[in-house]
Design an enzyme around this catalytic site. Structure first.
Site, short mmCIF file in Angstrom:
data_model
loop_
_atom_site.label_atom_id
_atom_site.label_comp_id
_atom_site.label_asym_id
_atom_site.label_seq_id
_atom_site.Cartn_x
_atom_site.Cartn_y
_atom_site.Cartn_z
CB SER A 144 3.87 -39.74 6.19
OG SER A 144 5.21 -39.92 5.75
CE1 TYR A 157 5.32 -34.71 7.24
CE2 TYR A 157 6.57 -36.78 6.87
CZ TYR A 157 5.55 -36.07 6.44
OH TYR A 157 4.75 -36.28 5.35
#
Length: 253
Positions: A144, A157
């Site tokens: 990401s 995350y």
């Protein structure tokens, strides 16, 4: 002839969003696609859409956090199509429960680690040996933009996705002698149904800030799928160990 003609590809989390767009595109380009998805109805709908456009696709019920399920995913693929050339570890996602390292619930940390990092690890653990048997091929991981720059309130995350980036580079070195290339896509905010809903409901939140910072706007799932297609195809034969941001220019803004 399609860019993936003759190849067999597993895509995890292919029941919606980027995974579905990738499954349909890969099938259009000639791949035999395994739609590995926990939600059976969603997975079978992806198969239906891929086959409606003349592609070949098969649903395999898969929970990427369960070792036996991932092992079965790979076994079913090879049993049906005889080989594996491409593994796209697409499953993952952040949660509204995430926060800073001092505030995030511990269960949220382990949720992120299990689905994002461990799910990728398991896919590679069982998929790479079959890719080697096929004479080499491509592993595509999903990290990401959060792993490439500082983002507040997403420490669980970010930890998981940062580890995937490191693992991608390590595996690229490990398996290059067997002609297995390992790369990762790093999407920013993408115009999936889920992300569009988050943006609409959480004005001023982290995802909204990310979206507003993407100079070229939000990529569509199809645009992410096009990047995955390049990494899956022989056009990326000498590309490995790379993290490709698809973020509308967020990290350079």
């Amino acid at each position: 002839m399609g860019r993936l003609e003759g190849k067999v590809a597993i895509i995890t989390g292919a029941g919606s969003g980027i995974g579905r767009a990738s499954a349909i595109l890969f099938a259009q380009e000639g791949a035999k696609v395994i739609v590995a998805e926990r939600d059976e109805a969603a997975g079978r709908e992806t198969v239906r859409q891929a086959m409606a456009q003349g592609g070949t696709a098969m649903f395999v019920a898969t929970d990427v956090t369960d070792e036996k399920s991932v092992e079965n995913m790979v076994r079913a693929t090879v049993g049906e199509f005889g080989k594996l050339n491409v593994l796209y570890n697409n499953v993952g996602g952040s949660s509204v429960h995430d926060n800073s390292v001092t505030e995030a619930p511990l269960e949220e940390f382990w949720r992120s680690i299990k689905i994002d990092l461990f799910g990728t690890w398991l896919g590679c653990r069982y998929g790479i040996p079959e890719i080697i048997k096929a004479g080499g091929g491509s592993v595509i991981n999903t990290t990401s933009v959060f792993a490439l720059t500082g983002i507040p309130k997403k420490d669980s995350y970010t930890a998981a996705k940062g580890a995937i980036s490191a693992l991608t580079r390590s595996m690229a070195v490990e398996y290059a002698p067997q002609k297995v290339r390992v790369n990762a896509l790093a999407p920013g905010a993408t115009s999936t149904d889920r992300i569009l809903k988050v943006i609409a409901e959480d004005n001023g939140g982290v995802v909204n800030q990310l979206a507003k910072g993407q100079m070229l706007g939000l990529p569509t799932p199809h645009e992410i799928a096009c990047a995955a297609l390049y990494l899956a195809s022989d056009e990326s034969r000498v590309t490995t160990g790379q993290i490709l941001p698809i973020d509308g220019g967020f990290i350079v803004a």
